[in-house]
Design a protein around this motif. Structure first.
Motif, mmCIF file in Angstrom:
data_model
loop_
_atom_site.group_PDB
_atom_site.id
_atom_site.type_symbol
_atom_site.label_atom_id
_atom_site.label_comp_id
_atom_site.label_asym_id
_atom_site.label_seq_id
_atom_site.Cartn_x
_atom_site.Cartn_y
_atom_site.Cartn_z
ATOM 1 N N GLY A 79 0.672 -1.099 0.128
ATOM 2 C CA GLY A 79 0.008 -0.089 0.026
ATOM 3 C C GLY A 79 0.806 1.315 0.094
ATOM 4 O O GLY A 79 2.015 1.161 0.068
ATOM 5 N N PRO A 80 0.196 2.540 -0.071
ATOM 6 C CA PRO A 80 0.976 3.658 -0.086
ATOM 7 C C PRO A 80 1.876 4.002 1.167
ATOM 8 O O PRO A 80 2.908 4.455 0.902
ATOM 9 C CB PRO A 80 -0.092 4.678 -0.269
ATOM 10 C CG PRO A 80 -1.368 3.994 -0.700
ATOM 11 C CD PRO A 80 -1.152 2.741 -0.329
ATOM 12 N N GLY A 81 1.452 3.236 2.318
ATOM 13 C CA GLY A 81 2.383 3.567 3.367
ATOM 14 C C GLY A 81 3.438 2.876 3.475
ATOM 15 O O GLY A 81 4.470 3.471 4.223
ATOM 16 N N ALA A 82 3.856 1.880 2.526
ATOM 17 C CA ALA A 82 4.994 1.492 2.330
ATOM 18 C C ALA A 82 6.375 2.395 1.931
ATOM 19 O O ALA A 82 7.262 2.208 2.414
ATOM 20 C CB ALA A 82 5.229 0.202 1.369
ATOM 21 N N MET A 86 10.000 3.456 3.194
ATOM 22 C CA MET A 86 11.189 3.601 2.356
ATOM 23 C C MET A 86 11.876 5.005 2.442
ATOM 24 O O MET A 86 13.141 4.802 2.709
ATOM 25 C CB MET A 86 10.755 3.490 1.010
ATOM 26 C CG MET A 86 10.283 2.182 0.233
ATOM 27 S SD MET A 86 9.689 2.183 -1.370
ATOM 28 C CE MET A 86 11.369 2.509 -2.080
ATOM 29 N N TRP A 87 11.169 6.148 2.988
ATOM 30 C CA TRP A 87 11.808 7.029 3.358
ATOM 31 C C TRP A 87 12.639 7.151 4.547
ATOM 32 O O TRP A 87 13.666 7.567 4.708
ATOM 33 C CB TRP A 87 10.764 8.361 3.444
ATOM 34 C CG TRP A 87 9.976 8.842 2.458
ATOM 35 C CD1 TRP A 87 10.461 8.580 0.920
ATOM 36 C CD2 TRP A 87 8.605 9.416 2.059
ATOM 37 N NE1 TRP A 87 9.458 9.007 0.034
ATOM 38 C CE2 TRP A 87 8.557 9.633 0.922
ATOM 39 C CE3 TRP A 87 7.772 9.659 3.144
ATOM 40 C CZ2 TRP A 87 7.382 10.234 0.648
ATOM 41 C CZ3 TRP A 87 6.954 10.477 2.752
ATOM 42 C CH2 TRP A 87 6.465 10.768 1.393
ATOM 43 N N VAL A 262 10.692 -1.419 4.222
ATOM 44 C CA VAL A 262 11.953 -1.415 4.649
ATOM 45 C C VAL A 262 12.762 -2.312 3.602
ATOM 46 O O VAL A 262 14.023 -1.860 2.961
ATOM 47 C CB VAL A 262 12.275 -1.847 6.132
ATOM 48 C CG1 VAL A 262 13.884 -2.030 6.287
ATOM 49 C CG2 VAL A 262 11.751 -0.783 7.175
ATOM 50 N N SER A 263 12.295 -3.404 3.348
ATOM 51 C CA SER A 263 12.917 -4.083 2.304
ATOM 52 C C SER A 263 13.004 -3.686 0.860
ATOM 53 O O SER A 263 14.241 -3.636 0.412
ATOM 54 C CB SER A 263 11.990 -5.459 2.262
ATOM 55 O OG SER A 263 10.854 -5.570 1.626
ATOM 56 N N THR A 303 16.247 7.251 -3.087
ATOM 57 C CA THR A 303 14.986 7.151 -2.728
ATOM 58 C C THR A 303 14.138 8.412 -2.379
ATOM 59 O O THR A 303 13.006 8.476 -2.686
ATOM 60 C CB THR A 303 15.358 6.358 -1.258
ATOM 61 O OG1 THR A 303 16.105 5.251 -1.448
ATOM 62 C CG2 THR A 303 14.151 5.956 -0.795
ATOM 63 N N LEU A 304 14.856 9.569 -1.796
ATOM 64 C CA LEU A 304 14.111 10.658 -1.419
ATOM 65 C C LEU A 304 13.691 11.363 -2.596
ATOM 66 O O LEU A 304 12.633 12.237 -2.538
ATOM 67 C CB LEU A 304 15.157 11.562 -0.506
ATOM 68 C CG LEU A 304 15.367 10.876 0.922
ATOM 69 C CD1 LEU A 304 16.098 11.804 1.859
ATOM 70 C CD2 LEU A 304 14.007 10.400 1.797
#
Length: 441
Positions: A79-82, A86-87, A262-263, A303-304
């Motif tokens: 979902g979007p929360g992942a 990642m951030w 995280v993964s 990532t950011l």
């Protein structure tokens, strides 16, 4: 593999580096950017690559389909929360990269041919001693398995199949094996031509390809976001809300959402994984801290910035709620909503260059891991196995391939983080010494 212990090791370890260093590296991010300009390069220093080439090579291993397909897979699975998690990996990963890349230069060692090498296996051998050699072997084995080209070529073939093969009737959804194998074979030949020039040629190629493709990709995603500008604030709100609510995705548990984020974040920026340390360890410098500061730029760009642009493009266009598939196909659908039929074609160009540059870098990582395991004099044979795997990966199944690679990334994180944590006091001594000299200039 991506359970609570490993998440604690990566995120908790990153937080430890932030606190232990008192956020010292963050304060010198501007100096890291200055180093990239070549102002501090010295051709007489040990190493092979300039600071800019080392970062470009490291980024070519992270700036690829992990940013395009990996983000889409994260949203599909978690979902979007992942994206929020990642951030988190990126923010703490800045400190992690500083410590691991600094260590990669501080504790370089000679391979069996007498050539100077960097990377977690040499950090462990040179920094922790022979008693920890088993941990170095574990990293090299996982690194050899985890840096296979199968996921990159698989997603590249999927993109070409959708944008070229189907419209031109070169393949169909029921019959595309021949097309897939042909693309895989062609890619293997192209990779073979480049890697025949070893690391220097790979660095020369990535130093040109990576900055160009990143800028082009940001322009493309910028167009999508400008077209859907009113939906951007809601997309950010959805990411933050879903990060702690764990809706009907990922098994409906918050822990699953965090694990997925995280993964995927680790797969994207590789902070704490250790693969990128092999590129940074090849930097031409006698000041380890400088390469640590250069490496810090990686998670910010990767990532950011890039992953965030991909995530927002998928969310603001609403394609994540449709049945448009997953991986790179879902990202292509987001571009199609803005650019029409031109969208997949533009993305195809990005995918071709980014995936091939990642495959190039992964060959370097894998060959160095194999050289550590069986001897550097034998590692040149790896090129033939690697090219064969490119062909095999072109006809495989993305789910199984991606899960295998993610598992190997988890294994790599253990030796990398353990060695960095144990050597952190010595790294900070070197950092304080360098910064005191810098401020005294």
């Amino acid at each position: 593999m991506w359970g609570t212990p490993l998440i604690v090791l990566l995120v908790g370890g990153g937080l430890f580096f932030v606190v232990f260093s008192r956020a010292l590296p963050y304060r010198y991010l501007g100096h890291g950017l200055a180093i990239l300009t070549g102002r501090y390069d010295n051709r007489n220093d040990q190493g092979t690559l300039s600071h800019f080439q080392a970062l470009s090579t490291a980024l070519s291993g992270t700036l690829g389909l992990g940013n395009i397909a990996g983000v889409a897979l994260a949203i599909t699975a978690g979902g979007p929360g992942a994206i929020f998690w990642m951030w988190v990996t990126a923010v703490v990963g800045i400190a992690t990269k500083f410590f691991t890349a600094t260590a990669a230069v501080m504790y370089r060692g000679n391979d069996s041919k007498g050539n100077l090498q960097g990377g977690p296996m040499y950090v462990i051998r040179e920094g922790l001693g022979r008693g920890w050699l088993w941990l170095a072997v574990l990293f090299a084995f996982a690194g050899l398995c985890g840096t296979q080209p199968v996921f990159q070529i698989n997603q590249l073939v999927a993109m070409l199949r959708t944008s070229i093969a189907y419209p031109l009737n070169l393949a169909s959804e029921e019959s595309h094996l021949v097309f897939d194998a042909a693309v895989g074979t062609l890619a293997a030949v192209c990779i073979l031509i480049v890697i025949s020039g070893d690391l220097k040629r790979v660095a020369q190629v990535t130093a040109k390809v990576v900055p160009t493709m990143v800028l082009a990709y940001l322009v493309m995603t910028g167009g999508v976001l400008l077209t859907n500008l009113s939906a951007v604030p809601d997309a950010f709100a959805l990411i933050f809300q879903d990060a702690f609510s764990a809706t009907a995705v990922a098994g409906g548990t918050l822990g699953s959402v965090i694990a997925i984020g995280v993964s995927r974040g680790a797969f994207s920026n590789e902070a704490g994984i250790g693969t990128e340390s092999m590129a940074h360890g090849a930097a031409r410098t006698n000041e380890p801290v400088r390469e640590g500061l250069v490496a810090m730029v990686g998670p910010i760009i990767d990532t950011l910035i890039v992953c965030t642009c991909t995530a927002l493009a998928i969310l603001v266009t609403g394609v994540w709620q449709s049945d448009n598939g997953d991986g790179v196909v879902l990202t292509a659908a987001a571009f199609s909503s803005t650019y029409g039929s031109l969208g997949p074609s533009l993305l195809t160009v990005m995918v071709i260059f980014l995936s091939l540059s990642t495959i190039l870098t992964f060959w370097y990582y894998g060959s160095k891991c194999l050289g550590f395991l069986i001897g550097a004099r034998y590692q040149h044979h790896y090129v033939w196995i690697y090219c064969l795997l490119i062909v095999v990966g072109s006809i495989g199944t993305v789910g199984a391939l991606f899960n295998f690679l993610i598992g190997m990334y988890a294994v790599m994180a253990i030796p990398t983080m353990v060695s960095a944590l144990l050597l952190a006091p010595k790294i900070m001594v070197a950092a304080r010494n360098y910064f005191s000299r810098l401020n005294g200039e």
